[in-house]
Design a protein around this motif. Sequence first.
Motif, PDB file in Angstrom:
ATOM      1  N   LEU A   1      75.068  38.391 146.523  1.00  0.00           N
ATOM      2  CA  LEU A   1      74.093  39.470 146.568  1.00  0.00           C
ATOM      3  C   LEU A   1      73.801  40.035 145.187  1.00  0.00           C
ATOM      4  O   LEU A   1      72.689  40.504 144.923  1.00  0.00           O
ATOM      5  N   SER A   2      74.791  40.008 144.283  1.00  0.00           N
ATOM      6  CA  SER A   2      74.547  40.498 142.922  1.00  0.00           C
ATOM      7  C   SER A   2      73.500  39.643 142.215  1.00  0.00           C
ATOM      8  O   SER A   2      72.649  40.149 141.468  1.00  0.00           O
ATOM      9  N   GLU A   3      73.543  38.355 142.449  1.00  0.00           N
ATOM     10  CA  GLU A   3      72.543  37.465 141.845  1.00  0.00           C
ATOM     11  C   GLU A   3      71.162  37.687 142.462  1.00  0.00           C
ATOM     12  O   GLU A   3      70.145  37.702 141.758  1.00  0.00           O
ATOM     13  N   LEU A   4      71.121  37.891 143.779  1.00  0.00           N
ATOM     14  CA  LEU A   4      69.841  38.122 144.435  1.00  0.00           C
ATOM     15  C   LEU A   4      69.250  39.476 144.085  1.00  0.00           C
ATOM     16  O   LEU A   4      68.029  39.658 144.142  1.00  0.00           O
ATOM     17  N   LEU A   5      70.108  40.444 143.729  1.00  0.00           N
ATOM     18  CA  LEU A   5      69.621  41.779 143.413  1.00  0.00           C
ATOM     19  C   LEU A   5      68.670  41.767 142.223  1.00  0.00           C
ATOM     20  O   LEU A   5      67.681  42.504 142.186  1.00  0.00           O
ATOM     21  N   VAL A   6      68.971  40.933 141.221  1.00  0.00           N
ATOM     22  CA  VAL A   6      68.122  40.854 140.030  1.00  0.00           C
ATOM     23  C   VAL A   6      66.730  40.355 140.403  1.00  0.00           C
ATOM     24  O   VAL A   6      65.714  40.878 139.941  1.00  0.00           O
ATOM     25  N   ARG A   7      66.660  39.351 141.260  1.00  0.00           N
ATOM     26  CA  ARG A   7      65.364  38.813 141.654  1.00  0.00           C
ATOM     27  C   ARG A   7      64.636  39.722 142.627  1.00  0.00           C
ATOM     28  O   ARG A   7      63.410  39.843 142.599  1.00  0.00           O
ATOM     29  N   ALA A   8      65.395  40.386 143.521  1.00  0.00           N
ATOM     30  CA  ALA A   8      64.769  41.220 144.541  1.00  0.00           C
ATOM     31  C   ALA A   8      64.062  42.422 143.936  1.00  0.00           C
ATOM     32  O   ALA A   8      62.998  42.833 144.415  1.00  0.00           O
ATOM     33  N   ASN A   9      64.623  43.035 142.868  1.00  0.00           N
ATOM     34  CA  ASN A   9      63.993  44.198 142.261  1.00  0.00           C
ATOM     35  C   ASN A   9      62.696  43.828 141.552  1.00  0.00           C
ATOM     36  O   ASN A   9      61.757  44.620 141.517  1.00  0.00           O
ATOM     37  N   ASP A  10      62.657  42.639 140.950  1.00  0.00           N
ATOM     38  CA  ASP A  10      61.441  42.162 140.286  1.00  0.00           C
ATOM     39  C   ASP A  10      60.921  43.196 139.281  1.00  0.00           C
ATOM     40  O   ASP A  10      59.755  43.607 139.327  1.00  0.00           O
ATOM     41  N   ARG A  11      61.801  43.619 138.389  1.00  0.00           N
ATOM     42  CA  ARG A  11      61.433  44.589 137.372  1.00  0.00           C
ATOM     43  C   ARG A  11      61.754  44.039 135.996  1.00  0.00           C
ATOM     44  O   ARG A  11      62.632  43.205 135.833  1.00  0.00           O
ATOM     45  N   LYS A  12      61.038  44.549 135.024  1.00  0.00           N
ATOM     46  CA  LYS A  12      61.303  44.177 133.643  1.00  0.00           C
ATOM     47  C   LYS A  12      62.254  45.151 132.959  1.00  0.00           C
ATOM     48  O   LYS A  12      62.655  44.916 131.825  1.00  0.00           O
ATOM     49  N   THR A  13      62.611  46.275 133.636  1.00  0.00           N
ATOM     50  CA  THR A  13      63.533  47.253 133.050  1.00  0.00           C
ATOM     51  C   THR A  13      64.972  46.819 133.300  1.00  0.00           C
ATOM     52  O   THR A  13      65.255  45.902 134.073  1.00  0.00           O
ATOM     53  N   ASN A  14      65.913  47.530 132.677  1.00  0.00           N
ATOM     54  CA  ASN A  14      67.336  47.218 132.849  1.00  0.00           C
ATOM     55  C   ASN A  14      67.898  47.776 134.140  1.00  0.00           C
ATOM     56  O   ASN A  14      69.010  47.431 134.531  1.00  0.00           O
ATOM     57  N   ASP A  15      67.194  48.708 134.780  1.00  0.00           N
ATOM     58  CA  ASP A  15      67.676  49.307 136.022  1.00  0.00           C
ATOM     59  C   ASP A  15      67.425  48.346 137.173  1.00  0.00           C
ATOM     60  O   ASP A  15      66.301  48.171 137.618  1.00  0.00           O
ATOM     61  N   ARG A  16      68.498  47.716 137.650  1.00  0.00           N
ATOM     62  CA  ARG A  16      68.373  46.753 138.728  1.00  0.00           C
ATOM     63  C   ARG A  16      69.128  47.203 139.990  1.00  0.00           C
ATOM     64  O   ARG A  16      69.507  46.374 140.800  1.00  0.00           O
ATOM     65  N   SER A  17      69.411  48.510 140.124  1.00  0.00           N
ATOM     66  CA  SER A  17      70.166  48.985 141.275  1.00  0.00           C
ATOM     67  C   SER A  17      69.242  49.143 142.478  1.00  0.00           C
ATOM     68  O   SER A  17      68.019  49.076 142.366  1.00  0.00           O
ATOM     69  N   LEU A  18      69.870  49.373 143.657  1.00  0.00           N
ATOM     70  CA  LEU A  18      69.129  49.577 144.894  1.00  0.00           C
ATOM     71  C   LEU A  18      69.029  51.057 145.196  1.00  0.00           C
ATOM     72  O   LEU A  18      69.849  51.863 144.754  1.00  0.00           O
ATOM     73  N   SER A  19      68.030  51.411 145.981  1.00  0.00           N
ATOM     74  CA  SER A  19      67.881  52.774 146.460  1.00  0.00           C
ATOM     75  C   SER A  19      67.603  52.744 147.951  1.00  0.00           C
ATOM     76  O   SER A  19      67.153  51.732 148.504  1.00  0.00           O
ATOM     77  N   GLU A  20      67.895  53.870 148.602  1.00  0.00           N
ATOM     78  CA  GLU A  20      67.677  53.965 150.041  1.00  0.00           C
ATOM     79  C   GLU A  20      66.198  53.772 150.367  1.00  0.00           C
ATOM     80  O   GLU A  20      65.840  53.081 151.327  1.00  0.00           O
ATOM     81  N   ARG A  21      65.342  54.337 149.556  1.00  0.00           N
ATOM     82  CA  ARG A  21      63.913  54.241 149.805  1.00  0.00           C
ATOM     83  C   ARG A  21      63.428  52.792 149.690  1.00  0.00           C
ATOM     84  O   ARG A  21      62.593  52.334 150.483  1.00  0.00           O
ATOM     85  N   THR A  22      63.964  52.070 148.684  1.00  0.00           N
ATOM     86  CA  THR A  22      63.545  50.676 148.493  1.00  0.00           C
ATOM     87  C   THR A  22      63.933  49.814 149.677  1.00  0.00           C
ATOM     88  O   THR A  22      63.133  49.016 150.197  1.00  0.00           O
ATOM     89  N   LEU A  23      65.184  49.959 150.153  1.00  0.00           N
ATOM     90  CA  LEU A  23      65.630  49.140 151.279  1.00  0.00           C
ATOM     91  C   LEU A  23      64.843  49.463 152.545  1.00  0.00           C
ATOM     92  O   LEU A  23      64.505  48.561 153.326  1.00  0.00           O
ATOM     93  N   LYS A  24      64.534  50.733 152.768  1.00  0.00           N
ATOM     94  CA  LYS A  24      63.752  51.090 153.944  1.00  0.00           C
ATOM     95  C   LYS A  24      62.328  50.530 153.842  1.00  0.00           C
ATOM     96  O   LYS A  24      61.720  50.141 154.843  1.00  0.00           O
ATOM     97  N   ARG A  25      61.783  50.528 152.625  1.00  0.00           N
ATOM     98  CA  ARG A  25      60.444  49.959 152.448  1.00  0.00           C
ATOM     99  C   ARG A  25      60.440  48.468 152.731  1.00  0.00           C
ATOM    100  O   ARG A  25      59.508  47.956 153.361  1.00  0.00           O
ATOM    101  N   TRP A  26      61.489  47.777 152.290  1.00  0.00           N
ATOM    102  CA  TRP A  26      61.581  46.339 152.570  1.00  0.00           C
ATOM    103  C   TRP A  26      61.679  46.082 154.071  1.00  0.00           C
ATOM    104  O   TRP A  26      61.057  45.149 154.592  1.00  0.00           O
ATOM    105  N   LEU A  27      62.490  46.906 154.752  1.00  0.00           N
ATOM    106  CA  LEU A  27      62.618  46.738 156.201  1.00  0.00           C
ATOM    107  C   LEU A  27      61.282  46.969 156.903  1.00  0.00           C
ATOM    108  O   LEU A  27      60.902  46.218 157.809  1.00  0.00           O
ATOM    109  N   ALA A  28      60.558  47.999 156.472  1.00  0.00           N
ATOM    110  CA  ALA A  28      59.263  48.287 157.104  1.00  0.00           C
ATOM    111  C   ALA A  28      58.259  47.166 156.848  1.00  0.00           C
ATOM    112  O   ALA A  28      57.517  46.756 157.758  1.00  0.00           O
ATOM    113  N   ASP A  29      58.219  46.656 155.622  1.00  0.00           N
ATOM    114  CA  ASP A  29      57.293  45.557 155.318  1.00  0.00           C
ATOM    115  C   ASP A  29      57.640  44.306 156.106  1.00  0.00           C
ATOM    116  O   ASP A  29      56.746  43.582 156.577  1.00  0.00           O
ATOM    117  N   TYR A  30      58.928  44.053 156.272  1.00  0.00           N
ATOM    118  CA  TYR A  30      59.352  42.846 156.988  1.00  0.00           C
ATOM    119  C   TYR A  30      58.974  42.934 158.461  1.00  0.00           C
ATOM    120  O   TYR A  30      58.487  41.966 159.053  1.00  0.00           O
TER     121      TYR A  30
END
Length: 679
Positions: free
Chosen positions: A135-164
């Motif tokens: 999951l640590s390796e997938l986290l870098v690709r899942a965020n798809d950001r150019k910044t150094n902040d690659r952590s997850l947030s509650e809002r991001t995970l809920k948005r992914w669930l809603a889109d899915y």
Amino acid sequence: MRNWYTAQELAGKPGMPGTERGIRKLAERNGWEGQRRLGSKAIEYAFAVLPSETQAALIAASVGSEAPPAVSIQQELIQRDAKTASRLNDKQRSVMTARLAFVREIERMSQTISQQRAILALVDLAKNDKLSPYLSELLVRANDRKTNDRSLSERTLKRWLADYRKQGETGLAPARGGKDMGVPDWAKDFLRCFQRPTKPSVEASYAEFAAKCQGERPSIHQVRRFLNKLSPEAREAGRRTPQELKALQPFRRRATKNLFPCDVFTADGHKFDAEVLNPRTGKPYRPETTTVIDVATRRILGISIGEAESTIGVMDALRDAITRGGMFAIFYVDNGSGFANSAVREVVDRLGGTMTHALPYNSQARGLIERVHQTIWVNAAKKLTSYIGADMDKHAGTKVHRVSRKQLRETGATRLLPTFAEFMAGVEFEIEAYNDRPHRGLEKIRDPETGKLRHMSPNEAWEAARAEGWEPMLAPAELVHDLMRPQVIRPTRRGEVAWANQRYFLDALRDLHGEEIRVAYDVRDASRVWVRTLEGELLGEALLDGNSSDYMPKPLIEQAYEKREQGQMKRAMDKLETLTGKRVEMIAATSAPSAQLSGEQLAAARQFAIDLAPTTIDFQLPGDSVARYRLWKELEAKTQTGSELTAGEARWHAHYPSRQEWQSMKDLFDADPSQQARA
């Protein structure tokens, strides 16, 4: 995540004793719900009764403990929304797959705990860098950001669930940032300077555009970026003709697997890219080759050599193809003057075939014959020192041209240019080599010598078709020659019919005075024509000046040569007038070699000529060059067998080889096996 855990599995976890016995005593004191595990004596306890500290440890241990195989994710992606996912690029598909892994992890954890608790557990593990390596390796690709902040947030995970849940897997893919395909205001003015047949460079076009530009002017770098956005076809429009643009456009390949030999013949003319000595004039020239190829087997069946593409060359090549291969069904050619004429079409109709012309500016449709020009004739020309193609070294070509002309002026011969006989020998060799060489357009077979797979050669494809039961439809030689004679309709007057500036006489025409008849002629022999009624009934052979006593006929080929020479002299005179600005006229020579002799020398020469002249003429010379050469061959055969010749025959037999006509006829008959056999 599971709903039940044994004391052995809970021992040592945060908030739990370190031994199984201690866990059982803790469960008895707190009254935890328990049950016996199936197939075992061990007691397992519900996840809900465990301390919160222990539950968090179990959740953290279960997150990403087993990475779902990428193949299963890809299969599910294809099954659920294959059409939409196929439009994604590699980066979008990679981000979508990584986000899908987190969605699957939340769904798995939600079977035991609430969705909110599962999301918070993943967020907490990501912040503390305690996710599994997968999951640590997938986290870098899942965020798809150019910044150094690659952590997850509650809002991001809920948005992914809603889109899915709303759009499926494709809803997890990031939006694709396409190129800005907007057309700037200045594009039309710049393309007007750039899209020209002269093909100006970007710099030259920009300089002209900048001088005319009235408003805000873009930089040359903006211009280059705009041109790079255009497709090659859109960029080259105006710089290339419609025919050249087809080299950038998609095309349709024509399969020939369902064709049999002789179903389709295709032919084309090609100006040879090397100089050869003309057998008639002894001067350098570039011969015109007309090639007929069988489409199904790629086998070359017919060949004709001339000075330019003409009806005569086309019909000669077609006759050669029919003699070697057989009757055809379709004759597929271009719209050149040698093919698109009534004479060739009439012969094709009489043979029972169909003549089909390619569309104008569509040479790709006849790629088979066009490729033959490169494979055979261009490669053959490159073997000669007289090659004058575009890729010939300029200085070497100039040197060959200068030296060969000098040798021809001084000695009348040169080894830098092949003779016509050498050229024809090379032509036959190249055709045989091509027909025996594997062709990648044909099916593969197992080589009997090496055992390896390779493509069939044209000759092998021809024989393979015959082995399957196909047989060529052959016609007798006389019938082929008769069918290959073009026909024209002409009126007859008092037993005569006029054709090609010649008059032919047949006594049977006396009853058809003033009526129209059909006249068939031979392109190689102008001494006679074959006369038929409009219904096709043969009346007989009309002889050239059959009602005249003194005329020397000229074959149609010789007439064509004379017409060509007259045209060349006229063009040369026009060129001289253009260069000098003065009128140029051709004046016949006013003095002959005999004019330089004295009276005594001239009288002696006349007496010598009288002594050489035979007293009687014991045989009649034919009226055309072909018949004279055949007569010489007959006399030559008599001398070889020891038969005696008359005085006139022996004198003419010995003198005729010294004439240029004998050499020309010899080269012609040696180059054409059918003529040699008839001779």
